[in-house]
Write a protein that holds these residues in place. Structure first.
Motif, PDB file in Angstrom:
ATOM      1  N   UNK A 212       2.059  -1.780   1.198  1.00  0.00           N
ATOM      2  CA  UNK A 212       2.793  -1.473   0.415  1.00  0.00           C
ATOM      3  C   UNK A 212       2.950  -0.591  -1.129  1.00  0.00           C
ATOM      4  N   UNK A 213       3.281   0.470  -1.513  1.00  0.00           N
ATOM      5  CA  UNK A 213       2.942   1.230  -2.407  1.00  0.00           C
ATOM      6  C   UNK A 213       3.800   0.783  -3.684  1.00  0.00           C
ATOM      7  N   UNK A 214       3.465   1.539  -4.398  1.00  0.00           N
ATOM      8  CA  UNK A 214       4.473   0.900  -5.371  1.00  0.00           C
ATOM      9  C   UNK A 214       4.369   2.181  -7.196  1.00  0.00           C
TER      10      UNK A 214
ATOM     11  N   UNK B 169      10.366   1.001 -11.414  1.00  0.00           N
ATOM     12  CA  UNK B 169       9.964   1.224 -10.689  1.00  0.00           C
ATOM     13  C   UNK B 169      10.486   1.186  -9.508  1.00  0.00           C
ATOM     14  N   UNK B 170       9.625   1.601  -8.348  1.00  0.00           N
ATOM     15  CA  UNK B 170       9.727   1.857  -7.280  1.00  0.00           C
ATOM     16  C   UNK B 170       8.873   1.138  -6.022  1.00  0.00           C
ATOM     17  N   UNK B 171       9.417   0.275  -5.246  1.00  0.00           N
ATOM     18  CA  UNK B 171       7.886  -0.264  -4.512  1.00  0.00           C
ATOM     19  C   UNK B 171       8.524  -0.246  -2.955  1.00  0.00           C
TER      20      UNK B 171
ATOM     21  N   UNK C 106       7.058  -8.215  -7.031  1.00  0.00           N
ATOM     22  CA  UNK C 106       7.461  -6.896  -5.435  1.00  0.00           C
ATOM     23  C   UNK C 106       6.551  -7.868  -4.004  1.00  0.00           C
ATOM     24  N   UNK C 107       5.465  -7.331  -4.912  1.00  0.00           N
ATOM     25  CA  UNK C 107       3.786  -7.700  -3.168  1.00  0.00           C
ATOM     26  C   UNK C 107       4.437  -8.594  -2.519  1.00  0.00           C
ATOM     27  N   UNK C 108       4.737  -9.281  -3.344  1.00  0.00           N
ATOM     28  CA  UNK C 108       4.634 -10.979  -2.321  1.00  0.00           C
ATOM     29  C   UNK C 108       5.944 -10.952  -2.329  1.00  0.00           C
ATOM     30  N   UNK C 109       7.173 -10.646  -2.454  1.00  0.00           N
ATOM     31  CA  UNK C 109       8.170 -10.306  -1.856  1.00  0.00           C
ATOM     32  C   UNK C 109       8.950  -9.500  -0.461  1.00  0.00           C
TER      33      UNK C 109
END
Length: 225
Positions: free
Chosen positions: A30-32, A45-47, A210-213
């Motif tokens: 995961x990158x954010x 933001x961009x994930x 977003x990490x969880x999603x």
């Protein structure tokens, strides 16, 4: 997932965010990245995440399944395992938000505080669509922010976009916050203290969600192989 583990991962993610802009859990990378422009007051933001499938699955099947999950994002967000029962989602007639905001919106979904029954965010939902990038078919889903206490009272309230595409045995997911004006930071220009208030609160909560999603989506897609 228990509440204690969810709270623990939230604080772990905060440490990861301050020390870098990537976080891995299992096979999911995961990158954010995120920023709030003090001149315009716009937050973006961009994930992104990617993982490998055990075997190749039809891109059409994956896209259909992903669109179904994208469509249920507000319900997932309000799940007890994610926000501990503090939020609830409710569909509302989009006409309540005026004809100008009705354009391209099939319905409105409001996220409420379960305790105080406050309208935190209202999304105008634009149905999923297909597009292409570098030869890859991409499934996209977009939620336009059209109201709520967390949105600054301004015509430009932004949106959340989800994109999915597969490349051989890799599945890739991207999410974006586009030109959102947070109520926490207020209108432009944004001073140092308001920027830090947003960066140390809502910005981090969004990164955690977003990490969880992304992790949830990657794990679900692996069950199809």
């Amino acid at each position: 997932m228990s509440c204690s583990f969810s709270i623990f991962t939230f604080f772990v993610l905060q440490i990861a965010i301050f020390s870098g802009q990537s976080f891995s859990h299992g096979a999911v990378d995961f990158r954010w990245e995120a920023k709030l422009d003090p001149i315009s007051g716009l937050a973006n933001s961009f994930e992104s995440s990617q993982s490998s499938l055990d075997k190749k699955v039809s891109g059409k099947i994956l896209s259909e399944k992903v669109n179904d999950i994208f469509a249920s994002y507000p319900d997932w967000l309000c799940g007890f395992g994610v926000t501990f029962g503090l939020l609830k989602a409710m569909k509302r007639p989009v006409e309540l938000f005026g004809s100008k905001k009705k354009r391209n919106h099939d319905e409105a979904i409001t996220i409420y505080s379960s305790i105080f029954n406050l309208e935190l965010l209202t999304f105008g939902v634009e149905r999923g669509r297909m597009r292409r990038r570098n030869g890859n078919a991409i499934s996209s889903y977009e939620y336009h922010v059209i109201g709520g206490l967390l949105a600054y009272s301004n015509d430009c309230r932004g949106s959340i976009t989800f994109d999915f595409f597969s490349d051989n045995d890799k599945i890739k997911l991207e999410s974006r916050v586009n030109e959102y004006i947070p109520a926490i930071s207020g209108g432009a220009p944004v001073n140092f203290f308001r920027e830090k208030m947003y960066s140390g609160s809502q910005r981090l909560v969004h990164a955690y969600v977003m990490w969880r999603y992304h992790h949830f989506l990657n794990q679900y897609l692996k069950t199809l192989t």
